[in-house]
Design a protein around this motif. Structure first.
Motif, PDB file in Angstrom:
ATOM      1  N   TYR A   3      -5.472 -25.273 -21.323  1.00  0.00           N
ATOM      2  CA  TYR A   3      -5.521 -24.320 -20.762  1.00  0.00           C
ATOM      3  C   TYR A   3      -5.696 -23.873 -19.001  1.00  0.00           C
ATOM      4  O   TYR A   3      -4.889 -24.412 -18.752  1.00  0.00           O
ATOM      5  N   LYS A   4      -5.841 -22.597 -18.670  1.00  0.00           N
ATOM      6  CA  LYS A   4      -5.496 -22.042 -17.564  1.00  0.00           C
ATOM      7  C   LYS A   4      -6.701 -22.607 -16.328  1.00  0.00           C
ATOM      8  O   LYS A   4      -8.000 -22.713 -16.857  1.00  0.00           O
ATOM      9  N   ILE A   5      -6.154 -22.856 -15.262  1.00  0.00           N
ATOM     10  CA  ILE A   5      -6.924 -23.312 -14.157  1.00  0.00           C
ATOM     11  C   ILE A   5      -7.887 -21.249 -13.729  1.00  0.00           C
ATOM     12  O   ILE A   5      -7.071 -21.270 -13.589  1.00  0.00           O
ATOM     13  N   PRO A   6      -9.123 -21.914 -13.983  1.00  0.00           N
ATOM     14  CA  PRO A   6      -9.509 -20.877 -13.615  1.00  0.00           C
ATOM     15  C   PRO A   6      -9.348 -20.384 -12.019  1.00  0.00           C
ATOM     16  O   PRO A   6     -10.554 -19.924 -10.858  1.00  0.00           O
ATOM     17  N   GLU A   7      -8.429 -20.270 -10.357  1.00  0.00           N
ATOM     18  CA  GLU A   7      -8.148 -19.652 -10.117  1.00  0.00           C
ATOM     19  C   GLU A   7      -7.393 -19.742 -10.232  1.00  0.00           C
ATOM     20  O   GLU A   7      -5.582 -20.253 -10.170  1.00  0.00           O
ATOM     21  N   SER A   8      -6.598 -18.694  -8.825  1.00  0.00           N
ATOM     22  CA  SER A   8      -5.671 -17.878  -9.059  1.00  0.00           C
ATOM     23  C   SER A   8      -5.399 -16.640  -8.305  1.00  0.00           C
ATOM     24  O   SER A   8      -6.203 -16.792  -7.310  1.00  0.00           O
ATOM     25  N   VAL A   9      -3.780 -16.116  -7.939  1.00  0.00           N
ATOM     26  CA  VAL A   9      -3.839 -15.776  -6.643  1.00  0.00           C
ATOM     27  C   VAL A   9      -3.485 -14.509  -6.825  1.00  0.00           C
ATOM     28  O   VAL A   9      -2.810 -13.645  -8.257  1.00  0.00           O
ATOM     29  N   LEU A  10      -3.698 -13.477  -6.044  1.00  0.00           N
ATOM     30  CA  LEU A  10      -3.222 -11.907  -6.140  1.00  0.00           C
ATOM     31  C   LEU A  10      -2.067 -11.255  -4.928  1.00  0.00           C
ATOM     32  O   LEU A  10      -3.274 -11.482  -4.063  1.00  0.00           O
ATOM     33  N   VAL A  11      -0.624 -11.399  -5.444  1.00  0.00           N
ATOM     34  CA  VAL A  11      -0.286 -10.728  -4.364  1.00  0.00           C
ATOM     35  C   VAL A  11       0.009  -8.915  -4.129  1.00  0.00           C
ATOM     36  O   VAL A  11       0.652  -8.749  -5.565  1.00  0.00           O
ATOM     37  N   VAL A  12       0.073  -8.803  -3.228  1.00  0.00           N
ATOM     38  CA  VAL A  12      -0.046  -7.078  -2.588  1.00  0.00           C
ATOM     39  C   VAL A  12       1.588  -7.140  -2.424  1.00  0.00           C
ATOM     40  O   VAL A  12       1.932  -7.363  -1.312  1.00  0.00           O
ATOM     41  N   ILE A  13       2.279  -6.494  -3.229  1.00  0.00           N
ATOM     42  CA  ILE A  13       4.493  -6.663  -2.274  1.00  0.00           C
ATOM     43  C   ILE A  13       3.886  -5.025  -1.969  1.00  0.00           C
ATOM     44  O   ILE A  13       3.215  -4.179  -2.709  1.00  0.00           O
ATOM     45  N   HIS A  14       4.944  -4.939  -0.849  1.00  0.00           N
ATOM     46  CA  HIS A  14       4.418  -3.327  -0.492  1.00  0.00           C
ATOM     47  C   HIS A  14       5.500  -3.512   0.644  1.00  0.00           C
ATOM     48  O   HIS A  14       6.553  -4.342   0.972  1.00  0.00           O
ATOM     49  N   THR A  15       5.715  -2.665   1.316  1.00  0.00           N
ATOM     50  CA  THR A  15       7.359  -1.768   1.784  1.00  0.00           C
ATOM     51  C   THR A  15       6.134  -2.280   3.478  1.00  0.00           C
ATOM     52  O   THR A  15       5.159  -1.306   3.568  1.00  0.00           O
ATOM     53  N   GLU A  16       6.416  -1.847   4.459  1.00  0.00           N
ATOM     54  CA  GLU A  16       6.464  -1.516   5.771  1.00  0.00           C
ATOM     55  C   GLU A  16       5.517   0.215   6.402  1.00  0.00           C
ATOM     56  O   GLU A  16       4.661  -0.349   6.773  1.00  0.00           O
ATOM     57  N   ASP A  17       5.914   0.754   5.252  1.00  0.00           N
ATOM     58  CA  ASP A  17       5.010   1.768   5.253  1.00  0.00           C
ATOM     59  C   ASP A  17       4.478   2.515   3.762  1.00  0.00           C
ATOM     60  O   ASP A  17       4.361   2.998   3.657  1.00  0.00           O
ATOM     61  N   LEU A  18       3.910   0.835   3.372  1.00  0.00           N
ATOM     62  CA  LEU A  18       3.034   0.921   2.874  1.00  0.00           C
ATOM     63  C   LEU A  18       3.188   1.229   1.341  1.00  0.00           C
ATOM     64  O   LEU A  18       1.829   2.103   0.773  1.00  0.00           O
ATOM     65  N   GLN A  19       4.376   1.467   0.763  1.00  0.00           N
ATOM     66  CA  GLN A  19       4.770   1.803  -0.681  1.00  0.00           C
ATOM     67  C   GLN A  19       4.434   0.527  -1.659  1.00  0.00           C
ATOM     68  O   GLN A  19       4.427  -0.750  -0.787  1.00  0.00           O
ATOM     69  N   VAL A  20       3.149   0.606  -2.814  1.00  0.00           N
ATOM     70  CA  VAL A  20       3.026  -0.343  -2.973  1.00  0.00           C
ATOM     71  C   VAL A  20       3.705  -0.863  -4.367  1.00  0.00           C
ATOM     72  O   VAL A  20       3.831  -0.228  -4.888  1.00  0.00           O
ATOM     73  N   LEU A  21       4.229  -1.932  -5.126  1.00  0.00           N
ATOM     74  CA  LEU A  21       4.954  -2.330  -6.063  1.00  0.00           C
ATOM     75  C   LEU A  21       4.045  -2.595  -6.854  1.00  0.00           C
ATOM     76  O   LEU A  21       2.591  -3.248  -6.970  1.00  0.00           O
ATOM     77  N   GLN A 103       5.182  -8.223   2.190  1.00  0.00           N
ATOM     78  CA  GLN A 103       6.102  -6.963   2.899  1.00  0.00           C
ATOM     79  C   GLN A 103       7.476  -7.032   2.858  1.00  0.00           C
ATOM     80  O   GLN A 103       8.238  -8.439   2.335  1.00  0.00           O
ATOM     81  N   VAL A 104       7.769  -6.153   2.131  1.00  0.00           N
ATOM     82  CA  VAL A 104       9.267  -6.494   1.258  1.00  0.00           C
ATOM     83  C   VAL A 104      10.379  -5.087   1.762  1.00  0.00           C
ATOM     84  O   VAL A 104       9.533  -4.150   2.139  1.00  0.00           O
ATOM     85  N   PRO A 105      11.697  -5.243   1.848  1.00  0.00           N
ATOM     86  CA  PRO A 105      12.482  -4.297   1.980  1.00  0.00           C
ATOM     87  C   PRO A 105      12.428  -2.542   1.024  1.00  0.00           C
ATOM     88  O   PRO A 105      12.323  -3.954   0.068  1.00  0.00           O
ATOM     89  N   ARG A 106      12.025  -1.655   0.815  1.00  0.00           N
ATOM     90  CA  ARG A 106      11.765  -1.195   0.093  1.00  0.00           C
ATOM     91  C   ARG A 106      12.889  -0.841  -1.217  1.00  0.00           C
ATOM     92  O   ARG A 106      12.503  -0.975  -2.569  1.00  0.00           O
ATOM     93  N   ASP A 107      14.364  -1.085  -0.782  1.00  0.00           N
ATOM     94  CA  ASP A 107      15.458  -1.217  -1.162  1.00  0.00           C
ATOM     95  C   ASP A 107      15.064  -2.827  -2.620  1.00  0.00           C
ATOM     96  O   ASP A 107      16.673  -3.203  -3.048  1.00  0.00           O
ATOM     97  N   ILE A 108      14.496  -3.822  -2.177  1.00  0.00           N
ATOM     98  CA  ILE A 108      14.196  -4.814  -3.115  1.00  0.00           C
ATOM     99  C   ILE A 108      14.848  -4.724  -4.048  1.00  0.00           C
ATOM    100  O   ILE A 108      14.575  -3.929  -4.906  1.00  0.00           O
ATOM    101  N   GLU A 109      15.625  -6.209  -4.570  1.00  0.00           N
ATOM    102  CA  GLU A 109      15.823  -6.099  -6.309  1.00  0.00           C
ATOM    103  C   GLU A 109      14.520  -6.487  -6.565  1.00  0.00           C
ATOM    104  O   GLU A 109      14.317  -7.223  -6.943  1.00  0.00           O
ATOM    105  N   VAL A 110      14.225  -5.546  -7.589  1.00  0.00           N
ATOM    106  CA  VAL A 110      12.815  -6.206  -9.191  1.00  0.00           C
ATOM    107  C   VAL A 110      13.662  -6.343  -9.720  1.00  0.00           C
ATOM    108  O   VAL A 110      14.174  -5.177 -11.124  1.00  0.00           O
ATOM    109  N   THR A 111      13.442  -7.541 -10.540  1.00  0.00           N
ATOM    110  CA  THR A 111      13.497  -7.670 -12.231  1.00  0.00           C
ATOM    111  C   THR A 111      12.367  -8.440 -12.355  1.00  0.00           C
ATOM    112  O   THR A 111      12.157  -9.288 -12.285  1.00  0.00           O
TER     113      THR A 111
END
Length: 153
Positions: A3-21, A103-111
């Motif tokens: 079973y999954k553990i009912p404790e999780s994370v939420l990670v907001v990935i963003h650039t310096e100018d607040l573009q959100v993935l 926070q990541v660079p805007r041109d970071i590769e996403v896979t």
């Protein structure tokens, strides 16, 4: 499968100018979200859960961005959607979600992990919040300027 553990994370990935993935769930097309995931074990440290989930879901290595992973020391307790309750032990109906940002660079590769997500997009933070299906995810994104002290608020 355990079973999954009912404790999780939420990670907001963003650039310096607040573009959100945002990433679209494979099991629920049209459901857009930030990176989320449960602890693998009760002993797993939350920041490690955040790093692991970011890498599993996006291919981004958080440790390669020194100082960029920020623990907001903010938790949300929410009702687990009925469609996903079978993943948890019988009687478990709530999850505690711990909020982080990366926070990541805007041109970071996403896979993407193809079994988990269909596609991704970058949006200005307010538009990203509007696109999220989860209210706690949308609220976290709207609080991004406050927590990261970035421009664009």
């Amino acid at each position: 499968m355990p079973y999954k553990i009912p404790e999780s994370v939420l990670v907001v990935i963003h650039t310096e100018d607040l573009q959100v993935l945002l990433i679209e769930r494979a099991d629920k097309p049209g459901f857009w979200q930030s990176v989320t995931g449960s602890k693998d074990s009760p002993d797993e440290i939350l920041s490690e859960t955040a790093r692991r989930e970011v890498q599993e879901e996006t291919g981004i290595i958080a440790s390669a961005q020194p100082g960029a992973l920020l623990d907001w020391n903010l938790s949300n307790i929410y009702e687990i959607y009925p469609v996903w309750r079978h993943r948890y032990a019988p009687g478990i109906t709530q999850n505690t979600e711990h909020v982080f940002s990366l926070q990541v660079p805007r041109d970071i590769e996403v896979t993407l992990a193809p079994r988990e997500h269909l596609q991704y997009l970058w949006l200005p933070y307010r538009e990203a919040a509007d696109r999220c299906f989860s209210s706690s995810n949308a609220e976290a994104i709207l609080q991004l300027p406050r927590f990261v002290g970035a421009a664009g608020s």
